[in-house]
Design a protein around this motif. Sequence first.
Motif, PDB file in Angstrom:
ATOM      1  N   ILE A 182      34.511   3.920  92.999  1.00  0.00           N
ATOM      2  CA  ILE A 182      34.315   4.487  91.654  1.00  0.00           C
ATOM      3  C   ILE A 182      35.285   5.630  91.378  1.00  0.00           C
ATOM      4  O   ILE A 182      35.476   6.016  90.240  1.00  0.00           O
ATOM      5  N   LYS A 183      35.906   6.170  92.422  1.00  0.00           N
ATOM      6  CA  LYS A 183      36.858   7.255  92.201  1.00  0.00           C
ATOM      7  C   LYS A 183      37.771   7.337  93.407  1.00  0.00           C
ATOM      8  O   LYS A 183      37.329   7.136  94.534  1.00  0.00           O
ATOM      9  N   ASP A 184      39.036   7.635  93.170  1.00  0.00           N
ATOM     10  CA  ASP A 184      40.024   7.696  94.249  1.00  0.00           C
ATOM     11  C   ASP A 184      40.945   8.868  93.924  1.00  0.00           C
ATOM     12  O   ASP A 184      41.739   8.786  92.997  1.00  0.00           O
ATOM     13  N   THR A 185      40.786   9.951  94.642  1.00  0.00           N
ATOM     14  CA  THR A 185      41.465  11.188  94.289  1.00  0.00           C
ATOM     15  C   THR A 185      42.375  11.638  95.414  1.00  0.00           C
ATOM     16  O   THR A 185      41.899  11.855  96.534  1.00  0.00           O
ATOM     17  N   ALA A 217      39.029  10.399 103.195  1.00  0.00           N
ATOM     18  CA  ALA A 217      37.567  10.502 103.301  1.00  0.00           C
ATOM     19  C   ALA A 217      36.954   9.383 102.480  1.00  0.00           C
ATOM     20  O   ALA A 217      37.404   9.103 101.368  1.00  0.00           O
ATOM     21  N   LEU A 218      35.937   8.767 103.037  1.00  0.00           N
ATOM     22  CA  LEU A 218      35.193   7.724 102.332  1.00  0.00           C
ATOM     23  C   LEU A 218      33.813   8.309 102.082  1.00  0.00           C
ATOM     24  O   LEU A 218      33.089   8.617 103.034  1.00  0.00           O
ATOM     25  N   ILE A 257      32.705   5.646  96.965  1.00  0.00           N
ATOM     26  CA  ILE A 257      32.170   4.322  96.663  1.00  0.00           C
ATOM     27  C   ILE A 257      30.689   4.425  96.308  1.00  0.00           C
ATOM     28  O   ILE A 257      29.991   5.359  96.699  1.00  0.00           O
ATOM     29  N   ARG A 258      30.276   3.488  95.505  1.00  0.00           N
ATOM     30  CA  ARG A 258      28.883   3.415  95.081  1.00  0.00           C
ATOM     31  C   ARG A 258      28.563   1.939  94.868  1.00  0.00           C
ATOM     32  O   ARG A 258      29.361   1.227  94.268  1.00  0.00           O
ATOM     33  N   ASP A 259      27.446   1.521  95.400  1.00  0.00           N
ATOM     34  CA  ASP A 259      27.051   0.106  95.265  1.00  0.00           C
ATOM     35  C   ASP A 259      28.189  -0.843  95.641  1.00  0.00           C
ATOM     36  O   ASP A 259      28.415  -1.858  94.978  1.00  0.00           O
ATOM     37  N   ILE A 265      36.877  -4.575  96.553  1.00  0.00           N
ATOM     38  CA  ILE A 265      37.505  -3.293  96.881  1.00  0.00           C
ATOM     39  C   ILE A 265      39.009  -3.462  97.062  1.00  0.00           C
ATOM     40  O   ILE A 265      39.463  -4.379  97.743  1.00  0.00           O
ATOM     41  N   ASP A 266      39.764  -2.580  96.404  1.00  0.00           N
ATOM     42  CA  ASP A 266      41.227  -2.547  96.518  1.00  0.00           C
ATOM     43  C   ASP A 266      41.648  -1.134  96.869  1.00  0.00           C
ATOM     44  O   ASP A 266      41.198  -0.194  96.213  1.00  0.00           O
ATOM     45  N   PHE A 267      42.453  -0.970  97.889  1.00  0.00           N
ATOM     46  CA  PHE A 267      43.166   0.300  98.049  1.00  0.00           C
ATOM     47  C   PHE A 267      44.272   0.151  99.078  1.00  0.00           C
ATOM     48  O   PHE A 267      44.284  -0.789  99.876  1.00  0.00           O
TER      49      PHE A 267
END
Length: 247
Positions: free
Chosen positions: A238-241, A55-56, A232-234, A44-46
């Motif tokens: 998967i998406k960062d908006t 929101a997660l 996030i998934r698994d 994971i990177d952010f």
Amino acid sequence: MGDESQPTSGGSDSEGDQPIVRVVDLSKTYHTDASEPIYACRNIDFEMREREIVALTGPSGSGKSTLLHLIGALDTPDSGVIEVAGEPVTGIKGRRLAEYRRRVGFVFQRFHLLPTLTAADNVIAPLLPYKTSFDRRAKAKQILDAVGLAGREGSLPSKLSGGQQQRVAIARALINDPMLVLADEPTGNLDSQTGEDIMELLFGLRERVGASLIIATHDPGLAARCDRVIQIRDGRVIKDTTRPATG
Ligand SMILES: Nc1ncnc2c1ncn2[C@@H]1O[C@H](COP(=O)(O)OP(=O)(O)OP(=O)(O)O)[C@@H](O)[C@H]1O
Ligand SMILES: [Mg+2]
């Protein structure tokens, strides 16, 4: 790609671009009796700006709580780096770890109130290992008032509704004036009006104490009101908006 970097809401005195949270290639695997290990967080990177509300989201078991626990230094990753306010969190121990935990407010998925302590004593509990220069009881009362629990300082958790217990849990997360609040499904078990009140309370923290927030949630309405949604998934992002700033 939206790379406009002008500051959004006013009043920030932060110098420059240092992220409040930086997560690099973070992984956590659980080994259980099951034949396959569980990859709760995978690479994971952010980065998150100061005063941002993130929101997660993701299905049950996708790794939201794990990620919050890692950022809050309640658990340790297998690999990767976490920095908060420019300081490493991964690998810190002893005094520095205690100091870090003091600067972060954690609202647990289950409230984790101590059943034999009153609301006020639950709020004060995180301060017990420390010396403080202020009147703890007065501060606990002030925060409980602010979360709508004036007059309930002396109540045991068992005498409070779910929403009231969640308010105590939030008050406890605020007693140290945290720079970062990690809230794990804070509205998960609450009716919609109570959930709405709790949301207002959490969102108000940015204005009141300048906190940055990460909120794990299954509630699309709550997620839609955050500045940014990381899905996030698994164990993977998967998406960062990021929502465009509104006037
Ligand atoms: N201590 C643990 N030991 C073994 N496996 C664990 C542990 N904690 C979490 N897991 C597993 O890691 C995965 C991610 O769990 P996590 O609690 O982070 O999910 P979540 O996204 O918060 O789910 P929920 O929405 O249901 O709260 C799940 O498969 C879970 O079973
Ligand atoms: Mg969870």
